[in-house]
Motif scaffolding. Sequence first.
Motif, PDB file in Angstrom:
ATOM      1  N   ARG A  52       0.834  -1.209   0.000  1.00 25.93           N
ATOM      2  CA  ARG A  52       0.000   0.000   0.000  1.00 25.93           C
ATOM      3  C   ARG A  52       0.868   1.258   0.000  1.00 25.93           C
ATOM      4  O   ARG A  52       0.617   2.214  -0.742  1.00 25.93           O
ATOM      5  N   ARG A  73       2.398   1.850  -3.450  1.00 26.00           N
ATOM      6  CA  ARG A  73       1.465   2.400  -4.446  1.00 26.00           C
ATOM      7  C   ARG A  73       1.236   3.877  -4.204  1.00 26.00           C
ATOM      8  O   ARG A  73       1.205   4.675  -5.149  1.00 26.00           O
ATOM      9  N   GLY A 100      -2.379  -5.571  -4.557  1.00 23.83           N
ATOM     10  CA  GLY A 100      -1.934  -4.515  -5.461  1.00 23.83           C
ATOM     11  C   GLY A 100      -0.481  -4.574  -5.845  1.00 23.83           C
ATOM     12  O   GLY A 100       0.084  -3.581  -6.318  1.00 23.83           O
ATOM     13  N   TYR A 139      -9.935  -8.251  -8.767  1.00 23.35           N
ATOM     14  CA  TYR A 139      -9.319  -7.032  -8.229  1.00 23.35           C
ATOM     15  C   TYR A 139      -9.974  -5.790  -8.832  1.00 23.35           C
ATOM     16  O   TYR A 139     -10.355  -4.852  -8.112  1.00 23.35           O
ATOM     17  N   TYR A 151      -8.254   4.482  -8.382  1.00 23.80           N
ATOM     18  CA  TYR A 151      -8.033   5.058  -7.059  1.00 23.80           C
ATOM     19  C   TYR A 151      -7.905   6.581  -7.149  1.00 23.80           C
ATOM     20  O   TYR A 151      -7.149   7.097  -7.969  1.00 23.80           O
ATOM     21  N   ARG A 159      -4.326   2.438 -10.827  1.00 21.76           N
ATOM     22  CA  ARG A 159      -4.839   1.112 -11.158  1.00 21.76           C
ATOM     23  C   ARG A 159      -6.050   1.142 -12.099  1.00 21.76           C
ATOM     24  O   ARG A 159      -7.132   0.630 -11.776  1.00 21.76           O
ATOM     25  N   TRP A 213       2.842  -1.862 -12.725  1.00 18.18           N
ATOM     26  CA  TRP A 213       1.560  -2.543 -12.939  1.00 18.18           C
ATOM     27  C   TRP A 213       0.842  -1.959 -14.150  1.00 18.18           C
ATOM     28  O   TRP A 213       0.661  -0.749 -14.266  1.00 18.18           O
TER      29      TRP A 213
END
Length: 475
Positions: A268, A271, A308, A342, A350, A395, A417
């Motif tokens: 977390r 990210r 994540g 997910y 986000y 994301r 990602w």
Amino acid sequence: MHTKIVATLGPASLAPDTMREMVRHGVRIFRLNFSHADAAYFAPIVQTIRALEGEFDIPLTALADLCGPKTRIGEVAASPRTVAKGEFLLLGMPDERPDPARDERVFVSLDVPELLAGLRVGMPVNLSDGLLQFHVTRELKADRLYEIEAQNAGLLSSNKGIAFPGKHHPMPALTPKDIKDLHEGLDVGVDAVAISFVQGASDVVQTKDEIKKHGVWVPVISKLERQNAVDNLEDILKITDAVMVARGDLGLECPIPALPIIQKRIIRACRHAQRPVIVATQMLLSMVKNPIPTRAESTDVANAILDGADCVMLSEETAVGDHPVETVKVMREISDNALEYYLERIQAPYAPKREKNPRKFVAYSACLIADNLEGKAIISHTVSGTNARLTSSRRPRQAIYALTPDPRVMRFLNFAWGVKPRLIEAGDSDHMERVETFVQNCPDFVPGEPVVITAGRPTPGNDTPGTNEIKIYYK
């Protein structure tokens, strides 16, 4: 393919045909473990990676994983030997070994004075990969010789790793061997460097200074293997380029029951800091010998993806395992299944925290537009890779095509990602024109299909604006 796969190369996977199949099934980053070899050994392997890169027309990243100051005990008399719970042993420098005729306690030698410095009564000591746990009960000679009591029974062998959970070690992350391997690795063309046993930001700074001495830039991945690194994560994230949650050694320093939550917190934090994060160690370990994973391993990989993680890593599974390609295929299948859930769970990109960060909000806005438009992709022109990482941290469901003129940045973005890095030529045209030309020529998009483009255009008041444009573009 949003979550990236890192595969460790070793005797089981060095054949070009095996590497080719691993790429075909999703590997984008190859880990070269400098604990077991040197740059000369890896030089032809890097050339194979470059050849496969050309064959598949996709960027592939060679990651040099430096050994670091991993510490091991010396020879244990009558090794291996069983240690009983409550048994007292001696731990100290080799020259402090007592006369066995006068003291029958097992002597554990450690020829690293920095590790014994500051050891005090009550501190924990772990041996044999954490399977044997001790507490210091007596200080016989400060910083040189201690009595330790076994908290559980187990088997003690020579030359096993030793850990001191929670204790700060006054040792740099780079050993002389690491510095040599770093420069020689850069000479043979590695694209990124992972440093082991990071304790604080200064370890990352030292590594970056060594890379600067070489006259190049490659990203630095900080391996979190010590409690001190977890405690100093905020400072490390300010300077590192990416992070690896190395759960093997981290599990020796941190309580095993706390490790899953530590992993979630690290992911977390990464990210939020727009730093790619790799989850590593024993992800599909049973596949070293078995053609299918355990249910627990499958769930572990999926949970890392649902947390994540940008990347998931295979170690022994591909380096020495019997089924390297099959293991990659299984990891890819788990990832594909986890991804849909997910994205279903987060529902929308986000939102950033309430902060003054226009570049992050530009990336977020692009994700919102792509989501509303149901476009196929977000396409970002990025010189440094920052905008692609900002977009990745939101994301989005869409793939992120990151177009950069810098091959080093391109291969670094393999860690991020959802990012598909592509190399474009620098030219006289502006960034937006370059991206539009890419879309027109790219077979991934059909005529009439919309994409969202982000790019930068200088203005009279700012000739280096970074990303300042968002455009809906129909091919």
